[in-house]
Design an enzyme around this catalytic site. Structure first.
Site, PDB file in Angstrom:
ATOM      1  N   HIS A  13      -1.983  11.678  -0.731  1.00 50.18           N
ATOM      2  CA  HIS A  13      -1.552  10.256  -0.736  1.00 50.18           C
ATOM      3  C   HIS A  13      -2.494   9.466   0.171  1.00 50.18           C
ATOM      4  CE1 HIS A  13       1.915   7.135  -0.573  1.00 50.18           C
ATOM      5  NE2 HIS A  13       0.816   6.556  -0.091  1.00 50.18           N
ATOM      6  N   HIS A  15      -4.791   5.537   0.561  1.00 50.96           N
ATOM      7  CA  HIS A  15      -5.233   4.220   0.091  1.00 50.96           C
ATOM      8  C   HIS A  15      -6.682   4.051   0.521  1.00 50.96           C
ATOM      9  CE1 HIS A  15      -1.029   2.895  -0.622  1.00 50.96           C
ATOM     10  NE2 HIS A  15      -0.793   3.769   0.351  1.00 50.96           N
ATOM     11  N   ARG A  17      -8.692   1.413  -1.056  1.00 47.80           N
ATOM     12  CA  ARG A  17      -9.072   0.012  -1.343  1.00 47.80           C
ATOM     13  C   ARG A  17     -10.346  -0.068  -2.184  1.00 47.80           C
ATOM     14  NH1 ARG A  17      -4.012  -0.557   0.652  1.00 47.80           N
ATOM     15  NH2 ARG A  17      -3.915  -0.769   2.899  1.00 47.80           N
ATOM     16  N   ASN A  41      -2.419   0.660  -5.576  1.00 45.63           N
ATOM     17  CA  ASN A  41      -1.903  -0.679  -5.245  1.00 45.63           C
ATOM     18  C   ASN A  41      -3.019  -1.641  -4.841  1.00 45.63           C
ATOM     19  OD1 ASN A  41      -2.236   0.782  -2.815  1.00 45.63           O
ATOM     20  ND2 ASN A  41      -0.714  -0.459  -1.747  1.00 45.63           N
ATOM     21  N   LYS A  99       2.665   6.057  -9.973  1.00 47.93           N
ATOM     22  CA  LYS A  99       3.270   5.695  -8.693  1.00 47.93           C
ATOM     23  C   LYS A  99       4.309   4.602  -8.903  1.00 47.93           C
ATOM     24  CE  LYS A  99       3.909   5.358  -4.235  1.00 47.93           C
ATOM     25  NZ  LYS A  99       3.000   4.917  -3.172  1.00 47.93           N
ATOM     26  N   HIS A 136       7.609   5.615  -3.889  1.00 51.07           N
ATOM     27  CA  HIS A 136       7.834   4.964  -2.589  1.00 51.07           C
ATOM     28  C   HIS A 136       9.346   4.755  -2.518  1.00 51.07           C
ATOM     29  CE1 HIS A 136       6.651   2.254   0.848  1.00 51.07           C
ATOM     30  NE2 HIS A 136       7.943   2.014   0.699  1.00 51.07           N
ATOM     31  N   HIS A 174       5.707  10.056   1.616  1.00 49.76           N
ATOM     32  CA  HIS A 174       5.867   9.723   3.036  1.00 49.76           C
ATOM     33  C   HIS A 174       7.325   9.681   3.494  1.00 49.76           C
ATOM     34  CE1 HIS A 174       6.202   5.878   1.011  1.00 49.76           C
ATOM     35  NE2 HIS A 174       4.918   5.697   0.916  1.00 49.76           N
ATOM     36  N   LEU A 219       5.015   1.309   6.419  1.00 44.50           N
ATOM     37  CA  LEU A 219       6.235   1.451   5.634  1.00 44.50           C
ATOM     38  C   LEU A 219       6.208   2.763   4.881  1.00 44.50           C
ATOM     39  CD1 LEU A 219       6.595  -2.220   4.382  1.00 44.50           C
ATOM     40  CD2 LEU A 219       8.035  -1.040   6.060  1.00 44.50           C
ATOM     41  N   ASP A 247      -1.059   8.886   3.703  1.00 49.37           N
ATOM     42  CA  ASP A 247      -0.735   7.466   3.546  1.00 49.37           C
ATOM     43  C   ASP A 247      -1.659   6.613   4.413  1.00 49.37           C
ATOM     44  OD1 ASP A 247       0.497   5.240   2.493  1.00 49.37           O
ATOM     45  OD2 ASP A 247       2.172   5.283   3.908  1.00 49.37           O
ATOM     46  N   HIS A 251      -6.219  -1.676   6.989  1.00 45.76           N
ATOM     47  CA  HIS A 251      -6.118  -3.143   6.973  1.00 45.76           C
ATOM     48  C   HIS A 251      -7.052  -3.643   8.065  1.00 45.76           C
ATOM     49  CE1 HIS A 251      -2.521  -3.533   4.391  1.00 45.76           C
ATOM     50  NE2 HIS A 251      -2.128  -2.391   4.942  1.00 45.76           N
ATOM     51  N   ALA A 263       1.523  -3.905   6.824  1.00 45.51           N
ATOM     52  CA  ALA A 263       2.023  -2.543   7.045  1.00 45.51           C
ATOM     53  C   ALA A 263       0.960  -1.522   6.689  1.00 45.51           C
ATOM     54  CB  ALA A 263       3.261  -2.311   6.191  1.00 45.51           C
TER      55      ALA A 263
HETATM   56  C1  NCD Z   1       0.519   0.939   2.341  1.00 44.00           C
HETATM   57  C2  NCD Z   1      -0.686   0.029   2.100  1.00 44.00           C
HETATM   58  O1  NCD Z   1      -1.096  -0.672   3.032  1.00 44.00           O
HETATM   59  O2  NCD Z   1      -1.211   0.033   0.988  1.00 44.00           O
HETATM   60  N1  NCD Z   1       1.169   0.561   3.563  1.00 44.00           N
HETATM   61  C3  NCD Z   1       1.976   1.346   4.313  1.00 44.00           C
HETATM   62  O3  NCD Z   1       2.546   0.848   5.278  1.00 44.00           O
HETATM   63  N2  NCD Z   1       2.148   2.605   4.044  1.00 44.00           N
HETATM   64  C4  NCD Z   1       1.427   0.876   1.184  1.00 44.00           C
HETATM   65  C5  NCD Z   1       2.439   1.971   1.156  1.00 44.00           C
HETATM   66  O4  NCD Z   1       2.124   3.127   0.902  1.00 44.00           O
HETATM   67  O5  NCD Z   1       3.616   1.690   1.399  1.00 44.00           O
HETATM   68 ZN    ZN Z   2       1.011   4.639   0.647  1.00 40.79          ZN
END
Ligand code: NCD
Ligand code: ZN
Length: 340
Positions: A13, A15, A17, A41, A99, A136, A174, A219, A247, A251, A263
């Site tokens: 899992h 992210h 970007r 996402n 997802k 999620h 998560h 989150l 996860d 950011h 988050a």
């Molecule tokens: C994730 C994100 O920033 O894409 N943020 C997070 O707090 N985990 C999205 C997600 O997995 O909830």
């Molecule tokens: Zn995530």
């Protein structure tokens, strides 16, 4: 123990970007993991096989030269997802799962699902083609306390899905609560869960005690200590239903240090080192390899990796930032380091 050799782990899992951020973070993931489940996402979300293949190409282009890292793509489930798209995804050699984000649950989830019962034919198709559903697991009900949202999702939604689709493989992503651990433990072997490093290392005091610390805000939100202890127990138990999913969610620093901060914790720069720290604290380093390198691959019905990595016991200081991304444990000392 001063050094630890592990079969190369995978991240189930993450992210990564697009654009400039992708270039920074993908090298961190590829430095330690052989494969990773890539979250869809983006803006706009990755909803079709065609979009996932384009995104996969962008990731491959961004990898450091010579890397053999494999991105495993996922599709974002929406109210418009069709049974035909599920079939296409099942036939694609690069798409590994769908997802589910309840609409509004987290970062870039506006396009998420608002009424799951309307999508039952799509879930039926996933079950038929044996394509895992990654969830999620939080309700988005504004009246539900943010610390209860995972537990209530399990009660209100997940229990019904599991009952309706007993052969659907599901990863509850998560997990953050004792209730989620119990749910997964008592469910069939079709149901598994990922656990992040931040939820193993911290409880909610990290965000709120002594000042607001936005780099611990993710989150589902960090919970009480009793929940952290339940997660540590599950991760270090050798139960194959629980496996590694960072996860890691980058950011830019100014979007987290903000009156309405985003988050997500950025852990990919040292994910396996962070997990090693958590497992060592629990006196359970012997269970790290199963959690990090075996159980996820087994659940996804993929071969286990064959290369190895070496972790050395060595203190190093985490930088304050990586290209405007503040990492989890910025400026702190980590005790493990991958030998390059
Ligand atoms: C994730 C994100 O920033 O894409 N943020 C997070 O707090 N985990 C999205 C997600 O997995 O909830
Ligand atoms: Zn995530």
């Amino acid at each position: 123990m001063n050094s630890l050799t592990l079969i190369q782990p995978d991240d189930w899992h993450v992210h990564v970007r697009t654009g400039a951020v992708l270039n920074t973070v993908i090298a961190h993931t590829a430095r330690q993991f052989a494969r990773a489940i890539i979250m869809p996402n983006l803006k706009p979300p990755v909803t079709t096989v065609a979009m996932a293949l384009d995104y996969r190409e962008e990731i491959l282009q961004a990898l450091p030269k010579g890397s053999d890292f494999q991105p495993l793509m996922t599709l974002y489930l929406t109210n418009q997802t069709t049974v035909e798209e599920v079939k296409k995804a099942a036939e694609s050699e690069h798409v590994y799962a769908f997802k589910l984000y309840p609409a509004g649950a987290t970062t870039n989830s506006d396009a998420g699902v608002s009424d799951l019962t309307a999508l039952y034919s799509v879930l039926e198709a996933m079950q038929k083609y044996d394509l895992p559903l990654l969830i999620h697991g939080e309700v988005t009900d504004a009246n539900c306390d943010i610390f209860d949202r995972e537990r209530v999702f399990i009660e209100r939604t997940l229990t019904a899905i599991v009952k309706q689709f007993p052969d659907l493989r599901i990863v509850l992503e998560h997990v953050t609560t004792e209730e989620a651990v119990q749910f997964v433990e008592s469910a069939s072997n079709k149901i598994a869960a990922t656990i992040t490093p931040q939820h193993l290392l911290y409880n909610r005091n990290a965000i709120l005690a002594g000042g607001i610390r936005p780099h611990y805000y993710c989150l589902p939100i960090l919970k009480r200590e009793k929940h952290r202890l339940a997660l540590v127990k599950a991760a270090t138990s050798g139960n194959p239903k629980f496996f590694l999913g960072t996860d890691s969610a980058p950011h830019l620093t100014h979007t987290k240090e903000n009156a309405c901060g985003c988050a997500g914790c950025y852990s990919a720069y040292a994910a396996i080192e962070l997990y090693a720290q958590a497992f060592e604290q629990a006196n359970a380093l012997e269970h790290l390899e199963g959690f990090a390198s075996f159980y996820g691959a087994d659940f996804y019905k993929l071969p286990r990796n064959t290369k190895t990595i070496i972790l050395e016991k060595r203190d190093w200081t985490v930088p304050a930032s990586y290209d405007e991304i503040t990492p989890l444990k910025a400026n702190e000392i980590l005790n493990w380091k991958i030998k390059q």
